[in-house]
Design a protein around this motif. Sequence first.
Motif, PDB file in Angstrom:
ATOM      1  N   LYS A  56       0.815  -1.208   0.000  1.00  0.00           N
ATOM      2  CA  LYS A  56       0.000   0.000   0.000  1.00  0.00           C
ATOM      3  C   LYS A  56       0.855   1.267   0.000  1.00  0.00           C
ATOM      4  O   LYS A  56       1.794   1.401   0.775  1.00  0.00           O
ATOM      5  N   GLY A  57       0.505   2.186  -0.894  1.00  0.00           N
ATOM      6  CA  GLY A  57       1.133   3.500  -0.897  1.00  0.00           C
ATOM      7  C   GLY A  57       2.453   3.601  -1.625  1.00  0.00           C
ATOM      8  O   GLY A  57       3.038   4.690  -1.685  1.00  0.00           O
ATOM      9  N   ASN A  58       2.938   2.504  -2.210  1.00  0.00           N
ATOM     10  CA  ASN A  58       4.219   2.558  -2.929  1.00  0.00           C
ATOM     11  C   ASN A  58       3.953   3.001  -4.369  1.00  0.00           C
ATOM     12  O   ASN A  58       4.084   2.232  -5.329  1.00  0.00           O
ATOM     13  N   ALA A  59       3.582   4.286  -4.509  1.00  0.00           N
ATOM     14  CA  ALA A  59       3.141   4.818  -5.795  1.00  0.00           C
ATOM     15  C   ALA A  59       4.253   4.813  -6.837  1.00  0.00           C
ATOM     16  O   ALA A  59       4.000   4.574  -8.021  1.00  0.00           O
ATOM     17  N   GLU A  60       5.486   5.059  -6.419  1.00  0.00           N
ATOM     18  CA  GLU A  60       6.594   5.125  -7.375  1.00  0.00           C
ATOM     19  C   GLU A  60       6.837   3.752  -8.006  1.00  0.00           C
ATOM     20  O   GLU A  60       6.984   3.637  -9.231  1.00  0.00           O
ATOM     21  N   LEU A  61       6.871   2.700  -7.170  1.00  0.00           N
ATOM     22  CA  LEU A  61       7.085   1.360  -7.698  1.00  0.00           C
ATOM     23  C   LEU A  61       5.920   0.948  -8.595  1.00  0.00           C
ATOM     24  O   LEU A  61       6.123   0.373  -9.669  1.00  0.00           O
ATOM     25  N   LYS A  62       4.698   1.244  -8.175  1.00  0.00           N
ATOM     26  CA  LYS A  62       3.521   0.908  -8.987  1.00  0.00           C
ATOM     27  C   LYS A  62       3.605   1.572 -10.356  1.00  0.00           C
ATOM     28  O   LYS A  62       3.328   0.940 -11.390  1.00  0.00           O
ATOM     29  N   ALA A  63       3.981   2.836 -10.397  1.00  0.00           N
ATOM     30  CA  ALA A  63       4.064   3.560 -11.662  1.00  0.00           C
ATOM     31  C   ALA A  63       5.103   2.928 -12.586  1.00  0.00           C
ATOM     32  O   ALA A  63       4.862   2.777 -13.800  1.00  0.00           O
ATOM     33  N   ARG A  64       6.241   2.539 -12.027  1.00  0.00           N
ATOM     34  CA  ARG A  64       7.295   1.920 -12.836  1.00  0.00           C
ATOM     35  C   ARG A  64       6.835   0.572 -13.388  1.00  0.00           C
ATOM     36  O   ARG A  64       7.068   0.247 -14.559  1.00  0.00           O
ATOM     37  N   ILE A  65       6.161  -0.202 -12.554  1.00  0.00           N
ATOM     38  CA  ILE A  65       5.688  -1.518 -12.986  1.00  0.00           C
ATOM     39  C   ILE A  65       4.572  -1.371 -14.009  1.00  0.00           C
ATOM     40  O   ILE A  65       4.533  -2.090 -15.016  1.00  0.00           O
ATOM     41  N   ASP A  66       3.648  -0.439 -13.777  1.00  0.00           N
ATOM     42  CA  ASP A  66       2.572  -0.211 -14.739  1.00  0.00           C
ATOM     43  C   ASP A  66       3.126   0.193 -16.105  1.00  0.00           C
ATOM     44  O   ASP A  66       2.641  -0.276 -17.150  1.00  0.00           O
ATOM     45  N   ASP A  67       4.129   1.044 -16.099  1.00  0.00           N
ATOM     46  CA  ASP A  67       4.748   1.455 -17.362  1.00  0.00           C
ATOM     47  C   ASP A  67       5.393   0.255 -18.062  1.00  0.00           C
ATOM     48  O   ASP A  67       5.280   0.104 -19.284  1.00  0.00           O
ATOM     49  N   ALA A  68       6.069  -0.591 -17.272  1.00  0.00           N
ATOM     50  CA  ALA A  68       6.727  -1.770 -17.841  1.00  0.00           C
ATOM     51  C   ALA A  68       5.695  -2.730 -18.425  1.00  0.00           C
ATOM     52  O   ALA A  68       5.883  -3.264 -19.530  1.00  0.00           O
ATOM     53  N   ILE A  69       4.588  -2.951 -17.722  1.00  0.00           N
ATOM     54  CA  ILE A  69       3.540  -3.840 -18.224  1.00  0.00           C
ATOM     55  C   ILE A  69       2.961  -3.296 -19.524  1.00  0.00           C
ATOM     56  O   ILE A  69       2.750  -4.048 -20.494  1.00  0.00           O
ATOM     57  N   ALA A  70       2.718  -1.995 -19.576  1.00  0.00           N
ATOM     58  CA  ALA A  70       2.188  -1.385 -20.802  1.00  0.00           C
ATOM     59  C   ALA A  70       3.129  -1.610 -21.979  1.00  0.00           C
ATOM     60  O   ALA A  70       2.696  -1.939 -23.095  1.00  0.00           O
ATOM     61  N   GLU A  71       4.416  -1.447 -21.740  1.00  0.00           N
ATOM     62  CA  GLU A  71       5.400  -1.648 -22.805  1.00  0.00           C
ATOM     63  C   GLU A  71       5.465  -3.113 -23.236  1.00  0.00           C
ATOM     64  O   GLU A  71       5.547  -3.414 -24.442  1.00  0.00           O
ATOM     65  N   LEU A  72       5.412  -4.026 -22.262  1.00  0.00           N
ATOM     66  CA  LEU A  72       5.514  -5.457 -22.568  1.00  0.00           C
ATOM     67  C   LEU A  72       4.257  -5.987 -23.242  1.00  0.00           C
ATOM     68  O   LEU A  72       4.327  -6.948 -24.023  1.00  0.00           O
ATOM     69  N   LEU A  73       3.120  -5.377 -22.949  1.00  0.00           N
ATOM     70  CA  LEU A  73       1.900  -5.726 -23.676  1.00  0.00           C
ATOM     71  C   LEU A  73       1.962  -5.175 -25.093  1.00  0.00           C
ATOM     72  O   LEU A  73       1.595  -5.855 -26.062  1.00  0.00           O
ATOM     73  N   ALA A  74       2.444  -3.946 -25.230  1.00  0.00           N
ATOM     74  CA  ALA A  74       2.486  -3.292 -26.543  1.00  0.00           C
ATOM     75  C   ALA A  74       3.465  -3.967 -27.499  1.00  0.00           C
ATOM     76  O   ALA A  74       3.180  -4.079 -28.707  1.00  0.00           O
ATOM     77  N   ASP A  75       4.608  -4.414 -26.985  1.00  0.00           N
ATOM     78  CA  ASP A  75       5.611  -5.004 -27.891  1.00  0.00           C
ATOM     79  C   ASP A  75       5.439  -6.512 -28.076  1.00  0.00           C
ATOM     80  O   ASP A  75       6.231  -7.158 -28.767  1.00  0.00           O
ATOM     81  N   GLY A  76       4.404  -7.081 -27.444  1.00  0.00           N
ATOM     82  CA  GLY A  76       4.113  -8.497 -27.648  1.00  0.00           C
ATOM     83  C   GLY A  76       4.856  -9.458 -26.752  1.00  0.00           C
ATOM     84  O   GLY A  76       4.692 -10.676 -26.867  1.00  0.00           O
TER      85      GLY A  76
END
Length: 258
Positions: free
Chosen positions: A222-242
């Motif tokens: 809970k509350g680890n917004a910086e780590l969540k943002a980094r992971i969310d960005d990584a997931i978006a990239e990994l979904l986008a590039d297949g």
Amino acid sequence: MKKLVIAAALSAFAVLPAGAETLRIATSADYPPWESVNSSGEMLGFDLDVGNAICARIEMECEWTNQAYDGLLPALVAGQYDLIMSAISITEERKNSIDFSTAYAQAPASFGTLGESFGEISDKSGLQAAIDGKAVGVQGSSIFERVVAEHFPTANVKTYQQADQIIADLKTGRIDAAVMEVSAWDEFGGADKDANLTMFGPLMTYAEYPQLGDGIGLGIGKGNAELKARIDDAIAELLADGTIAKASDKWFGYDVTP
């Protein structure tokens, strides 16, 4: 608990920089093909591949710990880990205790049994009638425990720490049926063809069973917004590039991306 440190990501991913920060990730490696332990004692599976890809993308080193599923969320809350990743469905109830990444997968569930003892069942009402009074196995603290309790209240629910214990009790007749993700039924059935594991009834999806959650994500303290943002960005990239779709095809033979 069995602890394994995985310092190298998949060969297709970027090499981690020297002295990369460690990311402590816990999983319950008893749910193939999401995660399991091979004969050499190494953890492997879809979640391991995706988790390692995320770590490589954010330039951190994955440190994986294997422990019972029902202890994952409490351990994360207690600060023992930075993340939990074990085919964990995103639910409003769990959001009261932890945060989640965006979904990286989505998968339907099903009832299953040995052979054809339940016959053809085409709808939910038929499924409820068939399960009435039957002993149904689910993994403790999983979403399936709540699904069965709320939608099949006349069933006799039995909880287990590990999915392979459910299969063992099915084979010995201690339970009549069980609920797991379709991918898990496929994996256990393929690994033990003599058991004649068979799914029955209509597939269970979020549309009819909202307790199944809004996709599968990584649990974050809970509350680890910086780590969540980094992971969310990584997931978006990994979904986008297949990348995640390729891992899905490798482990499931079909696409589980959301």
